[in-house]
Design an enzyme around this catalytic site. Sequence first.
Site, mmCIF file in Angstrom:
data_model
loop_
_atom_site.group_PDB
_atom_site.id
_atom_site.type_symbol
_atom_site.label_atom_id
_atom_site.label_comp_id
_atom_site.label_asym_id
_atom_site.label_seq_id
_atom_site.Cartn_x
_atom_site.Cartn_y
_atom_site.Cartn_z
ATOM 1 N N HIS A 267 0.873 -1.185 0.000
ATOM 2 C CA HIS A 267 0.000 0.000 0.000
ATOM 3 C C HIS A 267 0.906 1.229 0.000
ATOM 4 O O HIS A 267 1.640 1.464 -0.958
ATOM 5 C CB HIS A 267 -0.936 -0.114 1.215
ATOM 6 C CG HIS A 267 -2.077 0.844 1.248
ATOM 7 N ND1 HIS A 267 -2.392 1.696 0.224
ATOM 8 C CD2 HIS A 267 -3.017 1.090 2.226
ATOM 9 C CE1 HIS A 267 -3.467 2.417 0.563
ATOM 10 N NE2 HIS A 267 -3.851 2.070 1.771
ATOM 11 N N HIS A 306 -2.496 -2.419 -9.962
ATOM 12 C CA HIS A 306 -3.438 -1.816 -9.026
ATOM 13 C C HIS A 306 -4.695 -2.661 -8.987
ATOM 14 O O HIS A 306 -5.114 -3.192 -10.008
ATOM 15 C CB HIS A 306 -3.784 -0.382 -9.464
ATOM 16 C CG HIS A 306 -4.313 0.451 -8.347
ATOM 17 N ND1 HIS A 306 -5.630 0.449 -7.977
ATOM 18 C CD2 HIS A 306 -3.673 1.303 -7.504
ATOM 19 C CE1 HIS A 306 -5.783 1.270 -6.956
ATOM 20 N NE2 HIS A 306 -4.620 1.807 -6.645
ATOM 21 N N ASP A 362 2.748 5.254 -7.064
ATOM 22 C CA ASP A 362 4.003 5.133 -6.333
ATOM 23 C C ASP A 362 5.234 4.984 -7.218
ATOM 24 O O ASP A 362 6.351 5.028 -6.720
ATOM 25 C CB ASP A 362 3.930 3.927 -5.387
ATOM 26 C CG ASP A 362 2.966 4.173 -4.260
ATOM 27 O OD1 ASP A 362 3.001 5.293 -3.714
ATOM 28 O OD2 ASP A 362 2.165 3.277 -3.931
HETATM 29 N N1 CMC Z 1 4.627 -7.158 -10.741
HETATM 30 C C1 CMC Z 1 4.490 -8.374 -11.345
HETATM 31 N N2 CMC Z 1 3.345 -9.063 -11.409
HETATM 32 C C2 CMC Z 1 2.282 -8.504 -10.821
HETATM 33 C C3 CMC Z 1 2.328 -7.242 -10.194
HETATM 34 C C4 CMC Z 1 3.565 -6.582 -10.176
HETATM 35 N N3 CMC Z 1 3.684 -5.371 -9.587
HETATM 36 N N4 CMC Z 1 1.100 -6.935 -9.708
HETATM 37 C C5 CMC Z 1 0.304 -7.972 -10.028
HETATM 38 N N5 CMC Z 1 1.017 -8.907 -10.705
HETATM 39 C C6 CMC Z 1 0.498 -10.152 -11.273
HETATM 40 C C7 CMC Z 1 0.244 -11.195 -10.214
HETATM 41 O O1 CMC Z 1 1.383 -12.004 -10.006
HETATM 42 C C8 CMC Z 1 -0.928 -11.936 -10.798
HETATM 43 O O2 CMC Z 1 -0.427 -12.772 -11.805
HETATM 44 P P1 CMC Z 1 -1.068 -14.249 -12.025
HETATM 45 O O3 CMC Z 1 -2.481 -13.982 -12.454
HETATM 46 O O4 CMC Z 1 -0.222 -14.879 -13.049
HETATM 47 O O5 CMC Z 1 -1.006 -14.911 -10.684
HETATM 48 C C9 CMC Z 1 -1.744 -10.851 -11.505
HETATM 49 O O6 CMC Z 1 -0.779 -9.832 -11.839
HETATM 50 C C10 CMC Z 1 -2.833 -10.241 -10.630
HETATM 51 O O7 CMC Z 1 -2.224 -9.784 -9.415
HETATM 52 P P2 CMC Z 1 -2.946 -9.743 -8.020
HETATM 53 O O8 CMC Z 1 -1.921 -9.832 -6.943
HETATM 54 O O9 CMC Z 1 -4.071 -10.747 -8.001
HETATM 55 O O10 CMC Z 1 -3.594 -8.297 -8.074
HETATM 56 P P3 CMC Z 1 -4.149 -7.506 -6.834
HETATM 57 O O11 CMC Z 1 -5.250 -6.669 -7.332
HETATM 58 O O12 CMC Z 1 -4.425 -8.419 -5.684
HETATM 59 O O13 CMC Z 1 -2.893 -6.615 -6.387
HETATM 60 C C11 CMC Z 1 -1.398 -4.859 -6.048
HETATM 61 C C12 CMC Z 1 -2.774 -5.268 -6.557
HETATM 62 C C13 CMC Z 1 -1.246 -3.337 -6.084
HETATM 63 C C14 CMC Z 1 -1.251 -5.290 -4.567
HETATM 64 C C15 CMC Z 1 -0.317 -5.538 -6.914
HETATM 65 O O14 CMC Z 1 -0.442 -5.134 -8.257
HETATM 66 C C16 CMC Z 1 1.092 -5.300 -6.406
HETATM 67 O O15 CMC Z 1 1.563 -6.018 -5.535
HETATM 68 N N6 CMC Z 1 1.805 -4.255 -6.945
HETATM 69 C C17 CMC Z 1 3.103 -3.919 -6.468
HETATM 70 C C18 CMC Z 1 2.979 -3.107 -5.213
HETATM 71 C C19 CMC Z 1 2.506 -1.697 -5.471
HETATM 72 O O16 CMC Z 1 2.998 -1.027 -6.380
HETATM 73 N N7 CMC Z 1 1.563 -1.233 -4.645
HETATM 74 C C20 CMC Z 1 1.039 0.120 -4.735
HETATM 75 C C21 CMC Z 1 -0.409 0.126 -5.048
HETATM 76 S S1 CMC Z 1 -0.952 1.763 -5.531
HETATM 77 C C22 CMC Z 1 -0.841 2.720 -4.142
HETATM 78 C C23 CMC Z 1 -1.901 2.478 -3.168
HETATM 79 O O17 CMC Z 1 -3.099 2.663 -3.488
HETATM 80 O O18 CMC Z 1 -1.574 2.126 -2.029
#
Ligand code: CMC
Length: 428
Positions: A267, A306, A362
Amino acid sequence: MPDTLTITDNRTGKQYEVPVQDGAIRAMDLRKIKVQEDDFGLVTYDPAYQNTAACKSAITYIDGDKGVLLYRGYPIEQLAEASNYLETAYLILFGELPTASQMEAWNKEITLHTMLHENVKQFMEGFQYNAHPMGVFLSTVGALSTFYPDAKQIFDAESRRHQTVRLIAKTPSIAAYAFRHLTGRFYVYPDNDLSFTGNFLNMLFKMTELKYKVNKVLERALDVLFILHADHEQNCSTSAMRAIGSSHADPYSALAGAAAALYGPLHGGANEAVLKMLKEIGSVANVPAFIKRVKGGDGRLMGFGHRVYKSYDPRAKIIKQTADMVFEVTGRNPLLDIALELERIALQDEYFIARKLYPNVDFYSGLIYQAMGFPVEMFPVLFAIPRTAGWIAQWDEMLNDPEQKIARPRQLYVGADTRDYVPADKRK
Ligand code: CMC
């Protein structure tokens, strides 16, 4: 004819009509779907609330597919261009842009409450010399509840407004003290002649000069970043604020919990993680190998992806422009080239395209903060200051919503059946 959803229960052959309103069915309507009369009824299973609207809100609108973000109906691009943080905070908190006289009064009110009680300063001095400023920030915000016991009057609108002013005004002072503590410098009192962000820069960076001279470009850049971070509807920390507030805890305690949720690397800690990642990559030449590693499941490309945005985060676009403005004053951040190359490769890579992974807020904010002289530990704190406006607005909306109750989700129990206690000497 009202919209309804017809559900056929194959277990019993019965049909149910469930009303559909605002594109949603009420989960409680599913409870009448039962096999036996004394069944609990059907529940929905939604880990991480990926498809559950837990409230109605009139504050922030996001269209994740189109990359749209509105505060109270106003596009984020227009606010970032023409508004300032305090005005945007007023809009988020009270629903309308202030008139000139309302703005003047709001400015004055906030300026008058920037000081911290001397006892707050004293206990902040008690933290370890290298204490993470986010840990210091959230503990201190929580401790404010002991200074303002009147904050428990959460159903008194005047008291709520009083705590709102205190929180908006004092969070920058707490953040600045936490920063000065980390850097081993004396704490600087607020300067009421300066703007909200100008004063924050003063409390952070003033040394022996009698009057701190604010750099107008950096002041504006920080203000824009604050506007962009002011609210983002039902994210993890806002949901924490609402959940804690739903037990009728005071706003300082609830906000400490929200800040704790923001602290995590998925986050508000993500911009800190982005900088660590960029440093680890080290050079533009290492970018393809890093992308390969991420695609292989070894780590994530921080600052990408996201839960809601499935296209370019509109805030990331504005931040990229702000970065150019800041680097003209501070000099170019050498990590920028690595970030640009990461973005370039990721945006044309099938892995990221297929999963709709784009830069989020971010990805570039950390580069700006670093160029402005902030250590990475300060990044989540810089996020928490403006998000305070969103947290309080959401908390206030929740308290005034007659449909809200104490937050208490259901679970699907998958543990052991009832069994008898076994004395320690009889266990295998
Ligand atoms: N790098 C590589 N792969 C990713 C990433 C990433 N940053 N984000 C998601 N994926 C992949 C993930 O491995 C999954 O792949 P598969 O379907 O093959 O298993 C797919 O994309 C869907 O990911 P998810 O984890 O189910 O998506 P989510 O909606 O639960 O997660 C997130 C959202 C923001 C937590 C995630 O994209 C992430 O961890 N990003 C990196 C951390 C980050 O930049 N966070 C800041 C968010 S914006 C600021 C805020 O609002 O706080």
